[in-house]
Design a protein around this motif. Structure first.
Motif, PDB file in Angstrom:
ATOM      1  N   ALA A  38       0.835  -1.207   0.000  1.00 11.87           N
ATOM      2  CA  ALA A  38       0.000   0.000   0.000  1.00 11.87           C
ATOM      3  C   ALA A  38       0.864   1.250   0.000  1.00 11.87           C
ATOM      4  N   MET A  39       1.955   1.249   0.776  1.00 11.06           N
ATOM      5  CA  MET A  39       2.850   2.408   0.817  1.00 11.06           C
ATOM      6  C   MET A  39       3.577   2.578  -0.513  1.00 11.06           C
ATOM      7  N   LEU A  40       4.014   1.474  -1.120  1.00 14.43           N
ATOM      8  CA  LEU A  40       4.705   1.569  -2.402  1.00 14.43           C
ATOM      9  C   LEU A  40       3.764   2.069  -3.502  1.00 14.43           C
ATOM     10  N   ILE A  41       2.521   1.620  -3.480  1.00 12.37           N
ATOM     11  CA  ILE A  41       1.547   2.088  -4.475  1.00 12.37           C
ATOM     12  C   ILE A  41       1.271   3.577  -4.290  1.00 12.37           C
ATOM     13  N   ALA A  42       1.174   4.008  -3.028  1.00 10.03           N
ATOM     14  CA  ALA A  42       0.955   5.435  -2.765  1.00 10.03           C
ATOM     15  C   ALA A  42       2.137   6.260  -3.267  1.00 10.03           C
ATOM     16  N   LEU A  43       3.354   5.768  -3.064  1.00 11.22           N
ATOM     17  CA  LEU A  43       4.535   6.478  -3.558  1.00 11.22           C
ATOM     18  C   LEU A  43       4.544   6.519  -5.082  1.00 11.22           C
ATOM     19  N   ALA A  44       4.170   5.420  -5.721  1.00  6.44           N
ATOM     20  CA  ALA A  44       4.138   5.379  -7.181  1.00  6.44           C
ATOM     21  C   ALA A  44       3.096   6.326  -7.747  1.00  6.44           C
ATOM     22  N   ALA A  45       2.053   6.598  -6.966  1.00  3.92           N
ATOM     23  CA  ALA A  45       0.986   7.478  -7.440  1.00  3.92           C
ATOM     24  C   ALA A  45       1.405   8.949  -7.465  1.00  3.92           C
ATOM     25  N   VAL A  46       2.395   9.316  -6.641  1.00  4.96           N
ATOM     26  CA  VAL A  46       2.798  10.727  -6.556  1.00  4.96           C
ATOM     27  C   VAL A  46       3.296  11.266  -7.892  1.00  4.96           C
ATOM     28  N   PRO A  47       4.277  10.636  -8.547  1.00  5.60           N
ATOM     29  CA  PRO A  47       4.721  11.167  -9.850  1.00  5.60           C
ATOM     30  C   PRO A  47       3.632  11.116 -10.912  1.00  5.60           C
ATOM     31  N   VAL A  48       2.764  10.108 -10.858  1.00  7.40           N
ATOM     32  CA  VAL A  48       1.671  10.027 -11.832  1.00  7.40           C
ATOM     33  C   VAL A  48       0.738  11.216 -11.673  1.00  7.40           C
ATOM     34  N   LEU A  49       0.399  11.548 -10.433  1.00  6.91           N
ATOM     35  CA  LEU A  49      -0.476  12.699 -10.178  1.00  6.91           C
ATOM     36  C   LEU A  49       0.184  14.004 -10.621  1.00  6.91           C
ATOM     37  N   ILE A  50       1.476  14.133 -10.365  1.00 12.11           N
ATOM     38  CA  ILE A  50       2.192  15.343 -10.795  1.00 12.11           C
ATOM     39  C   ILE A  50       2.157  15.460 -12.311  1.00 12.11           C
ATOM     40  N   ALA A  51       2.438  14.366 -13.010  1.00 14.38           N
ATOM     41  CA  ALA A  51       2.462  14.383 -14.470  1.00 14.38           C
ATOM     42  C   ALA A  51       1.089  14.705 -15.049  1.00 14.38           C
ATOM     43  N   ILE A  52       0.039  14.106 -14.486  1.00 19.54           N
ATOM     44  CA  ILE A  52      -1.318  14.359 -14.987  1.00 19.54           C
ATOM     45  C   ILE A  52      -1.720  15.806 -14.736  1.00 19.54           C
ATOM     46  N   ALA A  53      -1.377  16.324 -13.535  1.00 20.27           N
ATOM     47  CA  ALA A  53      -1.729  17.708 -13.213  1.00 20.27           C
ATOM     48  C   ALA A  53      -1.059  18.680 -14.174  1.00 20.27           C
ATOM     49  N   VAL A  54       0.212  18.454 -14.481  1.00 24.23           N
ATOM     50  CA  VAL A  54       0.928  19.327 -15.417  1.00 24.23           C
ATOM     51  C   VAL A  54       0.359  19.187 -16.824  1.00 24.23           C
ATOM     52  N   LYS A  55       0.043  17.952 -17.201  1.00 28.11           N
ATOM     53  CA  LYS A  55      -0.484  17.705 -18.539  1.00 28.11           C
ATOM     54  C   LYS A  55      -1.838  18.381 -18.754  1.00 28.11           C
ATOM     55  N   VAL A 146       9.463   5.443  -6.813  1.00 29.66           N
ATOM     56  CA  VAL A 146       9.143   6.822  -7.208  1.00 29.66           C
ATOM     57  C   VAL A 146       9.837   7.174  -8.521  1.00 29.66           C
ATOM     58  N   ALA A 147      11.126   6.821  -8.627  1.00 29.81           N
ATOM     59  CA  ALA A 147      11.890   7.150  -9.835  1.00 29.81           C
ATOM     60  C   ALA A 147      11.333   6.421 -11.058  1.00 29.81           C
ATOM     61  N   ALA A 148      11.021   5.142 -10.917  1.00 35.34           N
ATOM     62  CA  ALA A 148      10.521   4.352 -12.051  1.00 35.34           C
ATOM     63  C   ALA A 148       9.136   4.820 -12.474  1.00 35.34           C
ATOM     64  N   SER A 149       8.283   5.081 -11.492  1.00 32.93           N
ATOM     65  CA  SER A 149       6.938   5.561 -11.815  1.00 32.93           C
ATOM     66  C   SER A 149       6.998   6.921 -12.509  1.00 32.93           C
ATOM     67  N   GLY A 150       7.884   7.800 -12.032  1.00 33.62           N
ATOM     68  CA  GLY A 150       8.041   9.110 -12.650  1.00 33.62           C
ATOM     69  C   GLY A 150       8.568   9.027 -14.062  1.00 33.62           C
ATOM     70  N   ALA A 151       9.551   8.150 -14.288  1.00 27.40           N
ATOM     71  CA  ALA A 151      10.105   7.988 -15.634  1.00 27.40           C
ATOM     72  C   ALA A 151       9.046   7.462 -16.595  1.00 27.40           C
ATOM     73  N   LEU A 152       8.259   6.489 -16.147  1.00 31.24           N
ATOM     74  CA  LEU A 152       7.214   5.920 -17.001  1.00 31.24           C
ATOM     75  C   LEU A 152       6.146   6.950 -17.325  1.00 31.24           C
ATOM     76  N   ALA A 153       5.698   7.698 -16.305  1.00 32.00           N
ATOM     77  CA  ALA A 153       4.678   8.720 -16.533  1.00 32.00           C
ATOM     78  C   ALA A 153       5.196   9.812 -17.464  1.00 32.00           C
ATOM     79  N   GLY A 154       6.472  10.182 -17.312  1.00 32.76           N
ATOM     80  CA  GLY A 154       7.053  11.218 -18.167  1.00 32.76           C
ATOM     81  C   GLY A 154       7.154  10.781 -19.611  1.00 32.76           C
ATOM     82  N   VAL A 155       7.547   9.532 -19.828  1.00 37.05           N
ATOM     83  CA  VAL A 155       7.673   9.013 -21.191  1.00 37.05           C
ATOM     84  C   VAL A 155       6.309   8.927 -21.874  1.00 37.05           C
ATOM     85  N   VAL A 156       5.286   8.545 -21.119  1.00 29.79           N
ATOM     86  CA  VAL A 156       3.947   8.369 -21.690  1.00 29.79           C
ATOM     87  C   VAL A 156       3.269   9.703 -22.011  1.00 29.79           C
TER      88      VAL A 156
END
Length: 288
Positions: A38-55, A146-156
């Motif tokens: 649950a904690m890892l999923i929450a951490l992975a969600a942070v970069p995704v939310l940042i990327a979506i908000a900027v997009k 966090v780094a992997a989720s951010g890289a994936l969200a950025g590439v997509v």
């Protein structure tokens, strides 16, 4: 060959085997827990939310406002990972690390399993080392998530290309990925001191929630003190002092001074807190 020498080798091998088995068991229990995922999923969600908000934003981010590198995300999606790490370092990563580190010994004592763990031939010092190794493994996994989720969200969601560093130099996508890994490693090292503090606090109580809360509160207090100019003399000794000092990794050539200073500070906390934890744990009554 003397008889005592012949008999010592199997015993030593058995102790090493017990230590590795204990470590494997610790990692297995840690990463099979629903709380950990649950904690890892929450951490992975942070970069995704940042990327979506900027997009989805109708206007570009203003330079100097918001987290570092936020204004560069639309130009290059590789900055999502770096921005997410900046956002997670002050609170989210220390919070999750505090939960894991605070639960190391106190959690076992609360469940009544600590006495059974100490029946193994590994002994108390090996148990402490295994528990700390588990906390370090979580630090590595959390930062990498966090780094992997951010890289994936950025590439997509955003274009990806050569990265312009803070020094003005431009590097390739491959080299920028290496820089992101270095930043992730820097942050992982930054959390080693906090993990040791959590382990130390965990030896003082049988209430894991209390140890978790105390560890998290200390991380917040350290950061608050680090922002008070009146306590400038204290800043170099605070374990959080170098947490955001990875900017030198985004220059050409890389300046390793901040990395070395951070590693030295964290090693100091690990050594001191580890020694205090062993001093306390060696006298801890696990049968009461």
């Amino acid at each position: 060959m003397p008889a005592e020498t012949v008999g010592a080798s199997p015993t030593r091998t058995a102790l090493h085997g017990a230590g590795w088995a204990l470590l494997a068991s610790e990692l297995s229990v840690l990463f099979r827990r629903l709380r950990t995922w649950a904690m890892l999923i929450a951490l992975a969600a942070v970069p995704v939310l940042i990327a979506i908000a900027v997009k989805l934003s109708s206007r570009p981010a203003t330079p100097g406002r918001g987290p570092l590198f936020l204004d560069r995300i639309t130009q290059n999606g590789l900055f999502v990972a770096v921005t997410a790490l900046v956002v997670c370092v002050p609170l989210f990563l220390p919070l999750t690390v505090g939960v894991v580190a605070g639960d190391t010994i106190a959690g076992e004592a609360n469940l009544g399993t600590l006495r059974y763990l100490l029946l193994a031939p590994a002994g108390r010092i090996r148990l402490l080392l295994v528990k700390y190794a588990g906390a370090v493994a979580f630090c590595c996994t959390a930062t990498a998530t966090v780094a992997a989720s951010g890289a994936l969200a950025g590439v997509v969601l955003f274009p990806v290309g050569p990265v312009t560093l803070l020094s003005g130099d431009t590097i390739s996508v491959g080299e920028s990925a290496v820089r992101s890994l270095l930043i992730a490693a820097y942050i992982t090292v930054s959390l080693l001191g906090l993990s040791a503090i959590g382990l130390l606090i965990s030896t003082f109580t049988d209430v894991p929630v209390g140890a978790m809360a105390a560890t998290i509160v200390l991380s917040v207090v350290s950061q608050v003190l680090d922002n008070l100019p009146q306590l400038e003399w204290l800043h170099p000794w605070l374990f959080s002092h170098h947490w955001l000092g990875f900017a030198d990794l985004l220059r050409q050539p890389v300046d390793w001074t901040s990395f070395a200073d951070n590693a030295l500070l964290q090693c100091g906390y690990v050594a001191v807190c580890g020694a205090l934890a062993y001093a306390k744990f060696s006298n801890k009554d696990v049968l009461s």
